[in-house]
Structures are given as structure tokens and as C-alpha cells.
Design a protein around this motif. Structure first.
Motif, PDB file in Angstrom:
ATOM      1  N   ALA A  92       0.833  -1.211   0.000  1.00 13.45           N
ATOM      2  CA  ALA A  92       0.000   0.000   0.000  1.00 13.45           C
ATOM      3  C   ALA A  92       0.865   1.257   0.000  1.00 13.45           C
ATOM      4  CB  ALA A  92      -0.928  -0.010   1.216  1.00 13.45           C
ATOM      5  N   ARG A  93       2.090   1.119   0.491  1.00 14.56           N
ATOM      6  CA  ARG A  93       2.992   2.279   0.576  1.00 14.56           C
ATOM      7  C   ARG A  93       3.806   2.489  -0.697  1.00 14.56           C
ATOM      8  NH1 ARG A  93       5.816   1.349   6.378  1.00 14.56           N
ATOM      9  NH2 ARG A  93       6.943   3.265   5.793  1.00 14.56           N
ATOM     10  N   ILE A  94       3.753   1.546  -1.647  1.00 18.44           N
ATOM     11  CA  ILE A  94       4.441   1.753  -2.924  1.00 18.44           C
ATOM     12  C   ILE A  94       3.450   1.745  -4.087  1.00 18.44           C
ATOM     13  CG2 ILE A  94       6.620   0.813  -2.077  1.00 18.44           C
ATOM     14  CD1 ILE A  94       6.008  -1.734  -3.734  1.00 18.44           C
ATOM     15  N   ALA A 154      13.478   4.051   4.057  1.00 22.72           N
ATOM     16  CA  ALA A 154      14.724   4.800   3.877  1.00 22.72           C
ATOM     17  C   ALA A 154      14.939   5.103   2.401  1.00 22.72           C
ATOM     18  CB  ALA A 154      15.896   4.001   4.425  1.00 22.72           C
ATOM     19  N   LEU A 155      15.283   6.349   2.094  1.00 18.00           N
ATOM     20  CA  LEU A 155      15.456   6.790   0.712  1.00 18.00           C
ATOM     21  C   LEU A 155      16.936   6.995   0.405  1.00 18.00           C
ATOM     22  CD1 LEU A 155      12.619   9.479   0.499  1.00 18.00           C
ATOM     23  CD2 LEU A 155      12.472   7.020   0.056  1.00 18.00           C
ATOM     24  N   LEU A 156      17.396   6.367  -0.673  1.00 19.52           N
ATOM     25  CA  LEU A 156      18.772   6.526  -1.133  1.00 19.52           C
ATOM     26  C   LEU A 156      18.738   7.128  -2.532  1.00 19.52           C
ATOM     27  CD1 LEU A 156      20.243   3.070  -0.042  1.00 19.52           C
ATOM     28  CD2 LEU A 156      20.277   5.224   1.213  1.00 19.52           C
ATOM     29  N   GLU A 357      17.693   9.858   5.208  1.00 20.65           N
ATOM     30  CA  GLU A 357      16.382  10.403   4.849  1.00 20.65           C
ATOM     31  C   GLU A 357      15.344   9.289   4.793  1.00 20.65           C
ATOM     32  OE1 GLU A 357      14.251  13.094   1.314  1.00 20.65           O
ATOM     33  OE2 GLU A 357      16.369  12.550   1.173  1.00 20.65           O
ATOM     34  N   TYR A 358      14.135   9.631   5.271  1.00 23.16           N
ATOM     35  CA  TYR A 358      13.020   8.695   5.249  1.00 23.16           C
ATOM     36  C   TYR A 358      11.824   9.362   4.584  1.00 23.16           C
ATOM     37  CZ  TYR A 358      15.942   6.681   8.906  1.00 23.16           C
ATOM     38  OH  TYR A 358      17.001   6.182   9.610  1.00 23.16           O
ATOM     39  N   ARG A 359      11.026   8.544   3.916  1.00 24.10           N
ATOM     40  CA  ARG A 359       9.884   9.125   3.215  1.00 24.10           C
ATOM     41  C   ARG A 359       8.922   9.806   4.170  1.00 24.10           C
ATOM     42  NH1 ARG A 359       8.473   9.344  -1.667  1.00 24.10           N
ATOM     43  NH2 ARG A 359       9.974   7.794  -2.362  1.00 24.10           N
TER      44      ARG A 359
END
Length: 493
Positions: A92-94, A154-156, A357-359
Motif C-alpha cells: 500500500a505504501r508503494i 529509507a530513501l537513497l 532520509e526517510y519518506r
């Protein structure tokens, strides 16, 4: 610069060099790029905002990773070991996404209408490739293990990952006969970073879909593997098989073994070095939020520590080495000041590969770019970093902060202790009591272990509760599940 550039450079410079081996499939670098371009076209045609991956290790993993980069959407691999309910929440989050998957892992999963599943075994479909790559900021979205609360996303960025690769890997550095055995889970940062590193170096990747020590040894021999990455639990199982004589020995082709993802018992490292005397061992410490490795204990450090008669040098075998040249690292005390050598504190890092960084939470780096790892540790006089566990693992006994790591290190030095975990359990008088779970190689009493700890540390550090277990609970990436240990020991108390 996009991470897709790494594959494009490799395919142009060495198109006919073998890139991927899995079962009967063998792909060249040119073939891998062609498949990735077709994957990108399929991702774009689906109107996907993400390219999800829900399957074991295999050729579809790098194809989806680079296909996502070319299509300009984040690559988001999911843990196939999660429950149907947990996977439903992550999907659901993607949403919307093209989900490259093994259909078996969708059993009991409620996928949103915007998530389009495609079978990893037949991905990508035949067709034309993407005409032109699309630029994007986020390259990879990885969900943390979620030991407390919901997993964080986590965002890269492409810049983070490119900073790590360009700072640690030399282009086409691998000889044509070099091959790496890919066994790290695809949803772990080590799995992602391993693919990128191998491709930029020009090394053949042999995929081991599910880890099994005997199969690891067989593939190492059959494919003449030169390089491998394992988590400590994998290394321990390989050592046990070799020591038991249940499997064949490892071929002399093996040149380098890197390990990381959790704390490796010294006995396992020492035994592995003895079993593979000509192999270079490297301990790699990093986080998802730092695009993989930030500290290395290299082969020369391993050899020097293993033979040294100086205690301060020998103990470095239990360290994670020193920071990469591109990384700044500080250990800070309770007041936020840099701690002197030997004094533990929180570990902070800064550098181009550090995302932090996190969404949901945004960028957690401070104004100067420093990121708090939430790991506790200390530096010795030569800058070697010793980890003592997560900040949340600190035991508070009567107002005194106690690090589980220092007690575990002492217990592991006892000749009868093969593995150890220390946690805090509820205590009416002191708030928390020190409790230890140990795995033994020989009989020893609780009183003997308590006296052993007291001989090296203050009496308040000696475990009040000791329980012998057949094995400690680790997850598939080698991290100790302290929450499970805490539950076991709380019941024992």
C-alpha cells in the motif's frame, strides 16, 4: 548521475564479459543492459511510481534495479519472509507499482489495485527497450526491519549510491576470471550495494537464491568463485560444515570474503581464517541510511590482529575497522561532544553517501550534514571503531547506563562460551537487571560466568540472570533479535 550509468559503462567497455549466472541462465553485460532496458519500458507502460521486487536472489533483481533507474522510479525490494498482512501494508505504501515477484509470496497478500504483479521468472517480457532514460532523485527505497513500530522507508538517492561506488570501487578493476557469489538478501542494502559494486568492477555475479552452506561451498567450487559476502550467521554455518567434514573443501579460487550485517563471534572469525589461510577477510560496517559500508577492517588488519601478542592490537579483530576515506565519523558523549579514545558514545557520520532520509520523516541529518546512526561504540587510539549495540539497547540499572556490548565481549572471551547476548529485564529494585543468554561449547556454571565478568568489569555489570540456549535468535541478515532474547530472559527471571 544515475546508477544506470554503471551498467551502461560496463556494457560498453566489456559487452561480451559474463555478468550474471543463475541455474542454467548466463547473461553478458550487454545482455543484462538489454534486459534492463526492456524492464524499464514495461515499468513505464504500467504507469508505475515504483518498481517493487518480491522474490529470492536471481537475475530479475539486477534487471529490476536498473530497469527502475532507467524508468526514473525508485526500486523497492520487499522482504519475502514477512507475513501476508505485513506485505499488504508495505504494498500500500508503494502504490502504484510494478511488482516483480514470485507469485508464491503473494499468498495471503491483499495488493492494492494500483500494484501490478509480474512473474520474476518471465520478467521482462519481450519487446522494445526504453528509448531514453528518465532522470529521478530517489534510486532505491528500502524498508527498515521495523524492530519497533512500523518499518521506515529509507530513501537513497542516485547521488548517495554513486558517491559510495565511485569512492570505493575502481572501474573494470576485476580480472576476467573473477566471480562473486551473491547470497545477501535482495531487500538488504548489502544486496543492492553488492550488485552495483560488482557491475562497476566488471565481476561475474553468481546467484545463490536461498542460502545453504553446502550449496554455497558447491557453487564456490563449481563456478570458481573468487569473492563473496556473507553475514556472520552464514559464515558460522559454512565453518561448521567444513569442520564436520560433511561437505567438500573450498576451492583455492576463493580470494576474498567480506562479512558484515551483525556482530561476528571472534571464534568464528579465527576459525574461518584458519580454514581459508590464503583468503583476504574484510569486516564491513554500514547502514541502510549510509548506502552501505562506512567502516572497514581490511585483510592486513585481520592478519595483524590475529598474530599480535599485544592485547590492544589483538582486540581489533573484534572491531569494524576504520572509516572510509570519504567518511567523517565521530563518537559523541552524552553532552554531544566528541568523546576521547576509549570512551563510548553515539556514532555520528557525514559524507556524500550518507542519506539519513526517510519518506515519512524527511531528512534527519543536522544542519552540518551529520547523521546519528543510533549505534553505540568507541574508538581506540588508532581510530578503530568498536560497536556496543544500538542506543535503544542500553541497560539502565539504578540510574547507571550499561552497554550490553562490553559485557558480551567479556563473556565471549570465556573458553566455554561460543555466543552471548546481554539485555536488560525488568527489576523491581533497580529498574532493570542485567541478563545474559549464552551458547556453550563446554559446561560452566552461572557463578563462574558472573565471577568472570566481575574480574574485568564492575560488579554491577555481572549478569544477575544467565540462561543457556542451544542457539541465539538472529534474523536472515545476521542481526541479533534482542527483543526475542529479552522475552526469553524475562520469562527466565
Amino acid at each position: 548521475m544515475s546508477i544506470a550509468t554503471l551498467l551502461e559503462m560496463a556494457a560498453e567497455a566489456m559487452p561480451d564479459r559474463e555478468a550474471v549466472v543463475c541455474g542454467g541462465l548466463r547473461l553478458t553485460y550487454a545482455g543484462l543492459l538489454e534486459r534492463s532496458r526492456r524492464a524499464a519500458a514495461q515499468i513505464v507502460a504500467a504507469g508505475a511510481g515504483y518498481a517493487g521486487y518480491l522474490a529470492v536472489n536471481g537475475p530479475a533483481a539486477p534487471v529490476t534495479l536498473f530497469g527502475a533507474a532507467l524508468a526514473g522510479v525508485p526500486y523497492s525490494p520487499l522482504n519475502y519472509r514477512l507475513t501476508g498482512e505485513e506485505l499488504s501494508a508495505l504494498l500500500a505504501r508503494i502504490d502504484p507499482a510494478l511488482l516483480v515477484c514470485d507469485p508464491a509470496y503473494l499468498k495471503g497478500v491483499q495488493a492494492p489495485a494500483g500494484v501490478t504483479p509480474v512473474d520474476a521468472a518471465s520478467f521482462p517480457a519481450p519487446g522494445e527497450g526504453l528509448a531514453e532514460a528518465v532522470e529521478s532523485a530517489v534510486a532505491v527505497q528500502l524498508f527498515t526491519s521495523g524492530t519497533t513500530g512500523q518499518p521506515k522507508a529509507a530513501l537513497l538517492s542516485h547521488d548517495n549510491l554513486m558517491s559510495y561506488i565511485l569512492g570505493t570501487v575502481e572501474f573494470m578493476a576485476a580480472e576476467e576470471d573473477e566471480a562473486t557469489l551473491v547470497a545477501a538478501p535482495p531487500y538488504h542494502i548489502a544486496g543492492v550495494a553488492g550488485l552495483l559494486s560488482s557491475i562497476y568492477a566488471g565481476r561475474k555475479m553468481v546467484f545463490l537464491p536461498n542460502f545453504d552452506p553446502k550449496e554455497w561451498i558447491r557453487l564456490t567450487n563449481e563456478e570458481r568463485i573468487t569473492n563473496a559476502f556473507v553475514v556472520p550467521t552464514m559464515l558460522q554455518r559454512i565453518v561448521e560444515v567444513l569442520d564436520s567434514g560433511a561437505g567438500a573443501g573450498v576451492a583455492p579460487s576463493l580470494r576474498a570474503v567480506a562479512y558484515g550485517g551483525g556482530k561476528a563471534p571472534l571464534s568464528v572469525i579465527e576459525r574461518a581464517m584458519a580454514l581459508f589461510p590464503g583468503v583476504d577477510f574484510t569486516n564491513a560496517y554500514g547502514l541502510t541510511e549510509t548506502s552501505s559500508t562506512i567502516c572497514l577492517l581490511g585483510p592486513d588488519d585481520h592478519r595483524a590482529a590475529a598474530v599480535s601478542e599485544q592485547a590492544e592490537v589483538r582486540r581489533r579483530l573484534g572491531s569494524v575497522g576504520r572509516p572510509l576515506p570519504s567518511i567523517e565519523l565521530e563518537v559523541r558523549d552524552d553532552h554531544g561532544h566528541p568523546a576521547p579514545p576509549g570512551v563510548p558514545g553515539l556514532i555520528f557520520v557525514r559524507g556524500g553517501q550518507v542519506a539519513g532520509e526517510y519518506r515519512e520523516q524527511g531528512d534527519l541529518r543536522d544542519a552540518d550534514g551529520w547523521f546519528c546512526t543510533r549505534d553505540h561504540g568507541w574508538l581506540d587510539d588508532e581510530g578503530f571503531l568498536f560497536l556496543e549495540g544500538r542506543a535503544d539497547d542500553v541497560i539502565v540499572r539504578g540510574g547507571e547506563n550499561i552497554s550490553p556490548g562490553e559485557i558480551e565481549d567479556v563473556l565471549l572471551r570465556h573458553p566455554a562460551v561460543r555466543d552471548a547476548a546481554v539485555v536488560g529485564v525488568p527489576d523491581v529494585a533497580w529498574g532493570e537487571a542485567v541478563a545474559a543468554a549464552v551458547v556453550l561449547s563446554a559446561p560452566v556454571t552461572t557463578e563462574e560466568l558472573q565471577a568472570w565478568v566481575k574480574a574485568s568489569l564492575r560488579s554491577s555489570r555481572a549478569p544477575q540472570v544467565v540462561r543457556v540456549l542451544d542457539s541465539l535468535p538472529y534474523n536472515e541478515t545476521g542481526k541479533l533479535l534482542r527483543r526475542v532474547v529479552r522475552e526469553i530472559l524475562a520469562d527466565a527471571g
